[in-house]
Design an enzyme around this catalytic site. Structure first.
Site, PDB file in Angstrom:
ATOM      1  N   LYS A 248       0.851  -1.194   0.000  1.00 24.60           N
ATOM      2  CA  LYS A 248       0.000   0.000   0.000  1.00 24.60           C
ATOM      3  C   LYS A 248       0.879   1.232   0.000  1.00 24.60           C
ATOM      4  O   LYS A 248       1.863   1.297   0.736  1.00 24.60           O
ATOM      5  CB  LYS A 248      -0.860  -0.017   1.285  1.00 24.60           C
ATOM      6  CG  LYS A 248      -1.798   1.154   1.431  1.00 24.60           C
ATOM      7  CD  LYS A 248      -3.167   0.835   0.891  1.00 24.60           C
ATOM      8  CE  LYS A 248      -4.091   2.033   0.833  1.00 24.60           C
ATOM      9  NZ  LYS A 248      -3.867   2.897  -0.327  1.00 24.60           N
TER      10      LYS A 248
ATOM     11  N   LYS B 250       5.331   2.560   8.321  1.00 28.91           N
ATOM     12  CA  LYS B 250       4.110   3.257   8.747  1.00 28.91           C
ATOM     13  C   LYS B 250       3.012   2.247   9.056  1.00 28.91           C
ATOM     14  O   LYS B 250       2.328   2.335  10.072  1.00 28.91           O
ATOM     15  CB  LYS B 250       3.590   4.174   7.632  1.00 28.91           C
ATOM     16  CG  LYS B 250       4.334   5.465   7.496  1.00 28.91           C
ATOM     17  CD  LYS B 250       3.645   6.393   6.493  1.00 28.91           C
ATOM     18  CE  LYS B 250       4.678   7.322   5.922  1.00 28.91           C
ATOM     19  NZ  LYS B 250       4.149   8.421   5.140  1.00 28.91           N
TER      20      LYS B 250
ATOM     21  N   LYS C  43       5.004   2.007  -3.169  1.00 28.71           N
ATOM     22  CA  LYS C  43       4.998   3.423  -3.550  1.00 28.71           C
ATOM     23  C   LYS C  43       5.238   3.527  -5.044  1.00 28.71           C
ATOM     24  O   LYS C  43       5.903   2.678  -5.637  1.00 28.71           O
ATOM     25  CB  LYS C  43       6.112   4.173  -2.814  1.00 28.71           C
ATOM     26  CG  LYS C  43       5.935   5.675  -2.807  1.00 28.71           C
ATOM     27  CD  LYS C  43       4.982   6.102  -1.712  1.00 28.71           C
ATOM     28  CE  LYS C  43       4.809   7.601  -1.661  1.00 28.71           C
ATOM     29  NZ  LYS C  43       4.255   8.042  -0.379  1.00 28.71           N
TER      30      LYS C  43
ATOM     31  N   THR D 175      -4.094  13.039   6.675  1.00 30.22           N
ATOM     32  CA  THR D 175      -2.664  13.164   7.001  1.00 30.22           C
ATOM     33  C   THR D 175      -2.484  14.289   8.014  1.00 30.22           C
ATOM     34  O   THR D 175      -1.825  14.125   9.053  1.00 30.22           O
ATOM     35  CB  THR D 175      -1.847  13.424   5.721  1.00 30.22           C
ATOM     36  OG1 THR D 175      -2.126  12.367   4.809  1.00 30.22           O
ATOM     37  CG2 THR D 175      -0.357  13.462   6.016  1.00 30.22           C
TER      38      THR D 175
ATOM     39  N   ASN E 233      -1.718  19.428   0.406  1.00 27.35           N
ATOM     40  CA  ASN E 233      -2.710  18.647   1.142  1.00 27.35           C
ATOM     41  C   ASN E 233      -2.365  18.588   2.634  1.00 27.35           C
ATOM     42  O   ASN E 233      -3.178  18.942   3.488  1.00 27.35           O
ATOM     43  CB  ASN E 233      -2.805  17.238   0.531  1.00 27.35           C
ATOM     44  CG  ASN E 233      -3.701  16.339   1.355  1.00 27.35           C
ATOM     45  OD1 ASN E 233      -3.279  15.779   2.359  1.00 27.35           O
ATOM     46  ND2 ASN E 233      -4.956  16.220   0.968  1.00 27.35           N
TER      47      ASN E 233
ATOM     48  N   SER F 161      -6.760   5.680   4.505  1.00 21.30           N
ATOM     49  CA  SER F 161      -6.812   4.906   3.257  1.00 21.30           C
ATOM     50  C   SER F 161      -7.219   3.459   3.544  1.00 21.30           C
ATOM     51  O   SER F 161      -7.993   2.851   2.806  1.00 21.30           O
ATOM     52  CB  SER F 161      -5.441   4.905   2.567  1.00 21.30           C
ATOM     53  OG  SER F 161      -5.300   6.042   1.756  1.00 21.30           O
TER      54      SER F 161
HETATM   55  N1  LIG Z   1      -1.029  13.482   0.851  1.00 23.17           N
HETATM   56  C1  LIG Z   1      -0.887  12.516   1.752  1.00 23.17           C
HETATM   57  O1  LIG Z   1      -1.852  11.823   2.107  1.00 23.17           O
HETATM   58  C2  LIG Z   1       0.429  12.246   2.398  1.00 23.17           C
HETATM   59  C3  LIG Z   1       1.525  13.065   2.155  1.00 23.17           C
HETATM   60  N2  LIG Z   1       2.704  12.817   2.802  1.00 23.17           N
HETATM   61  C4  LIG Z   1       3.883  13.612   2.534  1.00 23.17           C
HETATM   62  O2  LIG Z   1       3.642  14.987   2.827  1.00 23.17           O
HETATM   63  C5  LIG Z   1       4.461  15.797   1.978  1.00 23.17           C
HETATM   64  C6  LIG Z   1       3.560  16.781   1.243  1.00 23.17           C
HETATM   65  O3  LIG Z   1       2.591  16.033   0.495  1.00 23.17           O
HETATM   66  P1  LIG Z   1       1.225  16.668   0.004  1.00 23.17           P
HETATM   67  O4  LIG Z   1       0.836  17.769   0.918  1.00 23.17           O
HETATM   68  O5  LIG Z   1       0.323  15.556  -0.258  1.00 23.17           O
HETATM   69  O6  LIG Z   1       1.686  17.275  -1.383  1.00 23.17           O
HETATM   70  P2  LIG Z   1       1.027  18.442  -2.233  1.00 23.17           P
HETATM   71  O7  LIG Z   1       1.438  18.198  -3.619  1.00 23.17           O
HETATM   72  O8  LIG Z   1      -0.411  18.588  -1.932  1.00 23.17           O
HETATM   73  O9  LIG Z   1       1.768  19.769  -1.674  1.00 23.17           O
HETATM   74  C7  LIG Z   1       3.150  19.899  -1.681  1.00 23.17           C
HETATM   75  C8  LIG Z   1       3.506  21.266  -1.098  1.00 23.17           C
HETATM   76  O10 LIG Z   1       4.934  21.342  -0.984  1.00 23.17           O
HETATM   77  C9  LIG Z   1       5.394  22.497  -1.681  1.00 23.17           C
HETATM   78  N3  LIG Z   1       6.706  22.257  -2.249  1.00 23.17           N
HETATM   79  C10 LIG Z   1       7.008  21.515  -3.339  1.00 23.17           C
HETATM   80  N4  LIG Z   1       8.342  21.585  -3.567  1.00 23.17           N
HETATM   81  C11 LIG Z   1       8.858  22.354  -2.596  1.00 23.17           C
HETATM   82  C12 LIG Z   1      10.160  22.815  -2.299  1.00 23.17           C
HETATM   83  N5  LIG Z   1      11.206  22.505  -3.070  1.00 23.17           N
HETATM   84  N6  LIG Z   1      10.337  23.593  -1.202  1.00 23.17           N
HETATM   85  C13 LIG Z   1       9.280  23.939  -0.435  1.00 23.17           C
HETATM   86  N7  LIG Z   1       8.020  23.561  -0.674  1.00 23.17           N
HETATM   87  C14 LIG Z   1       7.827  22.784  -1.738  1.00 23.17           C
HETATM   88  C15 LIG Z   1       4.351  22.754  -2.744  1.00 23.17           C
HETATM   89  O11 LIG Z   1       4.414  24.094  -3.216  1.00 23.17           O
HETATM   90  C16 LIG Z   1       3.069  22.439  -1.970  1.00 23.17           C
HETATM   91  O12 LIG Z   1       2.708  23.547  -1.169  1.00 23.17           O
HETATM   92  C17 LIG Z   1       5.193  14.813   1.047  1.00 23.17           C
HETATM   93  O13 LIG Z   1       6.447  14.499   1.609  1.00 23.17           O
HETATM   94  C18 LIG Z   1       4.294  13.590   1.072  1.00 23.17           C
HETATM   95  O14 LIG Z   1       4.996  12.409   0.739  1.00 23.17           O
HETATM   96  C19 LIG Z   1       2.812  11.833   3.734  1.00 23.17           C
HETATM   97  C20 LIG Z   1       1.762  11.034   4.021  1.00 23.17           C
HETATM   98  C21 LIG Z   1       0.512  11.109   3.334  1.00 23.17           C
HETATM   99  O1  LIG Z   2      -2.795   6.608   1.675  1.00 23.92           O
HETATM  100  C1  LIG Z   2      -1.980   5.754   1.351  1.00 23.92           C
HETATM  101  O2  LIG Z   2      -2.254   4.607   1.084  1.00 23.92           O
HETATM  102  C2  LIG Z   2      -0.512   6.102   1.254  1.00 23.92           C
HETATM  103  C3  LIG Z   2      -0.112   7.470   1.715  1.00 23.92           C
HETATM  104  C4  LIG Z   2       1.338   7.666   1.434  1.00 23.92           C
HETATM  105  O3  LIG Z   2       1.779   7.501   0.313  1.00 23.92           O
HETATM  106  C5  LIG Z   2       2.250   8.019   2.502  1.00 23.92           C
HETATM  107  O4  LIG Z   2       1.902   7.891   3.682  1.00 23.92           O
HETATM  108  O5  LIG Z   2       3.383   8.418   2.209  1.00 23.92           O
END
Ligand SMILES: NC(=O)C1=CN([C@@H]2O[C@H](COP(=O)(O)OP(=O)(O)OC[C@H]3O[C@@H](n4cnc5c(N)ncnc54)[C@H](O)[C@@H]3O)[C@@H](O)[C@H]2O)C=CC1
Ligand SMILES: O=C(O)CCC(=O)C(=O)O
Length: 414
Positions: A70, A94, A106, A190, A221, A348
């Site tokens: 997953k 996790k 992944k 998250t 997000n 999820s």
């Molecule tokens: N969406 C989810 O359910 C989950 C996300 N994560 C982790 O959380 C982190 C953020 O993911 P999301 O919020 O989902 O992504 P997203 O795509 O919704 O947002 C990413 C954010 O990071 C910023 N960003 C991108 N490159 C950057 C840089 N070089 N310097 C500073 N900011 C930058 C973007 O402008 C945006 O604001 C990632 O590491 C992801 O793997 C972890 C677990 C679950």
């Molecule tokens: O929601 C999921 O199954 C995976 C989320 C994820 O990719 C992460 O925790 O980094």
């Protein structure tokens, strides 16, 4: 010697240490040191201008001894094979930490969705599912959203898989829109998980969330929902950022206004003139710092300048191993990614369970179940760290890897 910024090899080092502390031998490390499967595919996509572009993509499956694998799919220009492998290993950890019946997986596609039209993104998403279809499925490997992917992309992917499968398969992927079998609360899960963990960490440090100064890197997000939850709890969010820069106001930013103005990729700072850099943001004077963007942000270079009392990793891999040591030695409570960001995969899992049952839960039921998972996980890792006198990351790896190691042993793989 230069610091190791390779996510895959630095993860291997901590897995090795965790397995050693748990008393496993070298054979277990050999099994768990990299994914069992790593698919590398090339996806031809007809672009809107009539040309064909071929995209490189990956799907890694770390270990399926416990159950199906997953993990999310990331669309990003810098995705690479080692990163996807490390991310799949973190998913195993996790799922172990929050006790879900999964191993880690992944995926990633090298692309820049910010430069693509919706039609091109749809063709790419569908092409990815066709390319990896042999190894994924509701009982094999279940994808989900990650950086620059969202519910719409999950919907296209689910539809493509359902067409190939010749029946509706909502359990193929999670993070879907609610009308397609998505779970209540997955979009904010998250950040909700991170919030719960921040509350638990703050209790340990005697910090009152009300009035606490919070800095968040990333406004996507994870980061944007978190900013909202923190400000709703009465914290003062004094800094936020995106890929273009950061905003700082020691009196607290107007989060509702920023949420209103952000675009679908989490960009908001481009609307302002008075910005600071992401590096300056990380070093701001604050109580709680949450990296919620990308990897390798806190390194040996800036770890000595971090002023927060608590660092909670909402992002995957934002702190290097050397920086982890520096922060811990400085007495900063570092809550590692594999614990702090596990709320997303937890909901999820709830979504997949609901899809399998065809019976859907209320937002309140989801929230209650998530709360219990996160509090138990935090307590388990915190107690392991304090009783063994080790840092929270190593403790989280020990808690996270144990179940997969045991399942592999019972299956006779090692
Ligand atoms: N969406 C989810 O359910 C989950 C996300 N994560 C982790 O959380 C982190 C953020 O993911 P999301 O919020 O989902 O992504 P997203 O795509 O919704 O947002 C990413 C954010 O990071 C910023 N960003 C991108 N490159 C950057 C840089 N070089 N310097 C500073 N900011 C930058 C973007 O402008 C945006 O604001 C990632 O590491 C992801 O793997 C972890 C677990 C679950
Ligand atoms: O929601 C999921 O199954 C995976 C989320 C994820 O990719 C992460 O925790 O980094």
């Amino acid at each position: 010697m230069a610091e190791n910024l390779n996510l895959f090899t630095s993860t291997q080092d901590v897995i090795k240490e965790a397995l050693n502390k748990l008393g496993y031998d070298e054979a277990m490390y050999e099994l768990l040191k990299e994914p069992l499967r790593m698919l590398h595919v090339r996806i031809p996509v007809k672009m809107d201008d009539g040309t064909t572009q071929v995209f490189t993509a990956y799907r890694a499956q770390h270990n399926d001894a416990v159950g199906p694998t997953k993990g999310g799919v990331r669309f990003h220009p810098m995705v690479n094979e080692d990163e996807v492998k490390a991310l799949s290993m973190w998913m195993t950890l996790k799922c172990g930490i929050v006790d879900l019946p999964y191993g880690g997986g992944k995926g990633g596609i090298i692309c820049d969705p910010r430069q693509m039209s919706m039609r091109e993104l749809e063709r790419l998403s569908r092409g990815y599912v066709r390319a990896i279809s042999q190894i994924v499925g509701p009982t094999k490997d279940i994808p989900a959203p990650d950086v620059f992917t969202n519910a719409q992309i999950m919907a296209w992917m689910m539809d493509e898989y359902s067409r190939m499968d010749e029946f509706n398969s909502p359990g193929f992927i999670t993070g879907k829109p609610i009308v397609l079998g998505g779970s209540q609360g997955r979009d904010r899960a998250t950040a909700e998980g991170v919030t719960i963990v921040i509350e638990e960490a703050a209790k340990k440090r005697g910090i009152d969330i009300k009035g606490a100064r919070v800095v968040i890197q990333g406004f996507g997000n994870a980061g944007s929902f978190l900013a909202k939850f923190m400000s709703d709890l009465g914290a003062k969010v004094i800094g936020i950022s995106d890929a273009h820069g950061a905003l700082h106001d020691p009196n607290g930013l107007d989060i509702d206004y920023l949420l209103d103005r952000r675009d679908s990729f989490g960009t908001v700072t481009t609307l302002f003139e008075n910005t600071i850099t992401n590096q300056e943001l990380l070093e701001l004077d604050c109580d709680i710092l949450v990296p919620a963007a990308i990897e390798n942000q806190i390194t040996a270079e800036n770890a000595h300048n971090i002023k927060a009392n608590i660092v909670v990793e909402a992002a995957n891999g934002p702190t290097t191993s050397e920086a982890t040591k520096i922060l811990t030695d400085r007495g900063i409570l570092l809550v590692p990614d594999v614990l702090a960001s596990a709320g997303g995969v937890t909901v999820s899992y709830f979504e997949w369970v609901q899809n399998n049952q065809g019976y859907y839960w209320t937002a309140e039921e989801v929230r209650e179940k998530l709360y219990k998972k996160m509090v138990d996980a935090f307590e388990n890792v915190y107690t392991t760290a304090t009783t063994r006198n080790i840092n929270m990351r190593l403790a989280a790896y020990m808690v996270g890897v144990r179940r997969t190691a045991e399942a592999s042993r019972f299956r006779g793989w090692v």
